[in-house]
Write an enzyme that holds these catalytic residues in place. Structure first.
Site, PDB file in Angstrom:
ATOM      1  N   ASP A 169       1.021  -1.295   0.082  1.00  0.00           N
ATOM      2  CA  ASP A 169      -0.081   0.033   0.123  1.00  0.00           C
ATOM      3  C   ASP A 169       0.977   1.361   0.018  1.00  0.00           C
ATOM      4  O   ASP A 169       1.483   1.629   1.104  1.00  0.00           O
ATOM      5  CB  ASP A 169      -0.827   0.027   1.172  1.00  0.00           C
ATOM      6  CG  ASP A 169      -1.905  -1.182   1.115  1.00  0.00           C
ATOM      7  OD1 ASP A 169      -1.806  -1.981   0.710  1.00  0.00           O
ATOM      8  OD2 ASP A 169      -3.093  -0.893   1.949  1.00  0.00           O
ATOM      9  N   LYS A 237      -6.827   3.339  -3.379  1.00  0.00           N
ATOM     10  CA  LYS A 237      -7.281   3.277  -2.093  1.00  0.00           C
ATOM     11  C   LYS A 237      -7.532   4.716  -1.505  1.00  0.00           C
ATOM     12  O   LYS A 237      -6.542   5.778  -1.895  1.00  0.00           O
ATOM     13  CB  LYS A 237      -6.270   2.697  -1.315  1.00  0.00           C
ATOM     14  CG  LYS A 237      -6.340   2.723   0.286  1.00  0.00           C
ATOM     15  CD  LYS A 237      -5.252   1.935   0.755  1.00  0.00           C
ATOM     16  CE  LYS A 237      -5.358   2.095   2.276  1.00  0.00           C
ATOM     17  NZ  LYS A 237      -4.204   1.396   3.124  1.00  0.00           N
ATOM     18  N   LYS A 273     -10.169   0.333  -2.604  1.00  0.00           N
ATOM     19  CA  LYS A 273     -10.089   0.100  -0.965  1.00  0.00           C
ATOM     20  C   LYS A 273     -10.505   1.390  -0.176  1.00  0.00           C
ATOM     21  O   LYS A 273      -9.756   2.350  -0.329  1.00  0.00           O
ATOM     22  CB  LYS A 273      -8.740  -0.256  -0.681  1.00  0.00           C
ATOM     23  CG  LYS A 273      -8.538  -0.688   0.680  1.00  0.00           C
ATOM     24  CD  LYS A 273      -7.285  -1.014   1.196  1.00  0.00           C
ATOM     25  CE  LYS A 273      -6.827  -1.229   2.668  1.00  0.00           C
ATOM     26  NZ  LYS A 273      -5.705  -1.801   2.773  1.00  0.00           N
TER      27      LYS A 273
END
Length: 337
Positions: A169, A237, A273
């Site tokens: 991430d 995300k 996400k």
């Protein structure tokens, strides 16, 4: 030589030849061609977007559907601890919860991943063991601010992948993006994607964190989403969870619309996400409804949709117990993170 002729003789700097961007924008990628593409995207109707999100948030589901939704939520959680006080023991406890979310009901599914800082990856890998079906995700690239040199960001990523991280991430350079340096952000994502390469030639999945709470406008969120996908992100995300607001429903809806449009254009499926601030099963179900209504129910699986959360799992387990027993359990019936 005049200033005009000198200027005209300078070739534009080329960006990294990311396959997706070459296919969509064309070869010889430059800052100019990337900018023209991003600024050519249609503007976001903020009123319409928020009205649509508000409408989706009012949808109700039946009891049988709720049971499915609660289990689906668990399967799509990245169970997360990202604190300066994290210890190997805390990570091991989190992994134990990921493996057996509800010791009183072994039918409860496992979560999708455990998300930790890079230096905690070896402890998570060891605690989960092989064959658990649970991925290890590591935040990287000087998370959460991203204020470091590219070499540090790449080293951060490579160390996590070498330690066994299945997913990375990363955070984008919001300062560069807001200053209009789209090429710099693009090239960093491409470089981090390459740093996700393992020795066997496979790649750890890359989730690109936009930190939407710092992007200021919906138009910027749309541009950053497209840029991240063009550069090779497997997921987009919303947030680090360290900035307010984090994962709002309108922003997530907008990102899902980008993913839908990308799929229509290329046939490729990109994950989304939302992370930060999603704490109750009621909130999670609103997001699931939004996914189903925007990109389709096929996105309701862990490789295409995740919740970044720490406390969400507890509430989902309590709601699950309520459906099973007909009564609410106290908070002491689930483990405290």
């Amino acid at each position: 030589m005049t200033g005009a002729s000198l200027s005209s003789s300078v070739e534009p700097a080329l960006l990294a030849p990311a396959a997706r961007a070459v296919e969509v924008i064309g070869g010889n990628l430059t800052e100019k061609s990337l900018r023209l593409h991003l600024e050519g995207l249609p503007g976001v109707d903020a009123v319409g977007l928020e009205a649509r999100a508000a409408s989706l948030a009012t949808r109700s589901i039946k009891t049988t559907s709720k049971a499915w939704a609660l289990d689906a939520t668990i399967r799509m959680i990245d169970l997360t601890t990202l604190e300066g006080a994290d210890t190997p023991g805390k990570v091991q406890s989190l992994c134990a919860k990921a493996l057996t979310p509800d010791p009183s009901d072994l039918t409860a599914p496992r979560v999708a991943a455990v998300c930790v800082y890079g230096d905690m990856v070896p402890h998570a890998v060891a605690a989960l063991g092989s064959g658990s079906g649970i991925n290890v995700a590591a935040v990287a690239t000087a998370f959460p601010a991203g204020r470091s040199s590219l070499s540090v960001k790449l080293s951060d990523t490579k160390d996590a992948v070498a330690a066994g991280a299945d997913e990375i991430d990363m955070v984008i350079d919001r300062g560069a993006f807001l200053a209009g340096n789209y090429g710099l952000v693009f090239d960093e994502i491409v470089a981090v994607k390459e740093a996700c390469r393992r020795d066997d030639g496979t790649y750890a999945h890359l989730k690109v964190i936009l930190e939407t709470g710092e992007l200021n406008t919906y138009d910027n969120v749309r541009k950053a989403s497209w840029l991240s996908i063009l550069a090779g992100g497997d997921f987009i995300k919303t947030s680090t969870g360290k900035v307010t607001p984090a994962a709002t429903l309108p922003v997530t809806l907008l990102m899902l619309q980008v993913v839908r449009d990308w799929n229509r254009l290329t046939g490729e499926k990109i994950g989304v996400k939302p992370a930060g601030g999603i704490k109750t099963s009621k909130d999670a179900i609103k997001f699931l409804v939004t996914v189903a209504e925007t990109v389709g129910e096929e996105w309701l699986q862990p490789h295409l949709f995740r919740f970044g959360a720490s406390s969400l799992l507890n509430d989902v387990l309590l709601q699950r117990q309520k459906l099973s027993t007909g009564r609410y359990s106290g908070p002491d019936y689930v483990t405290v993170d």
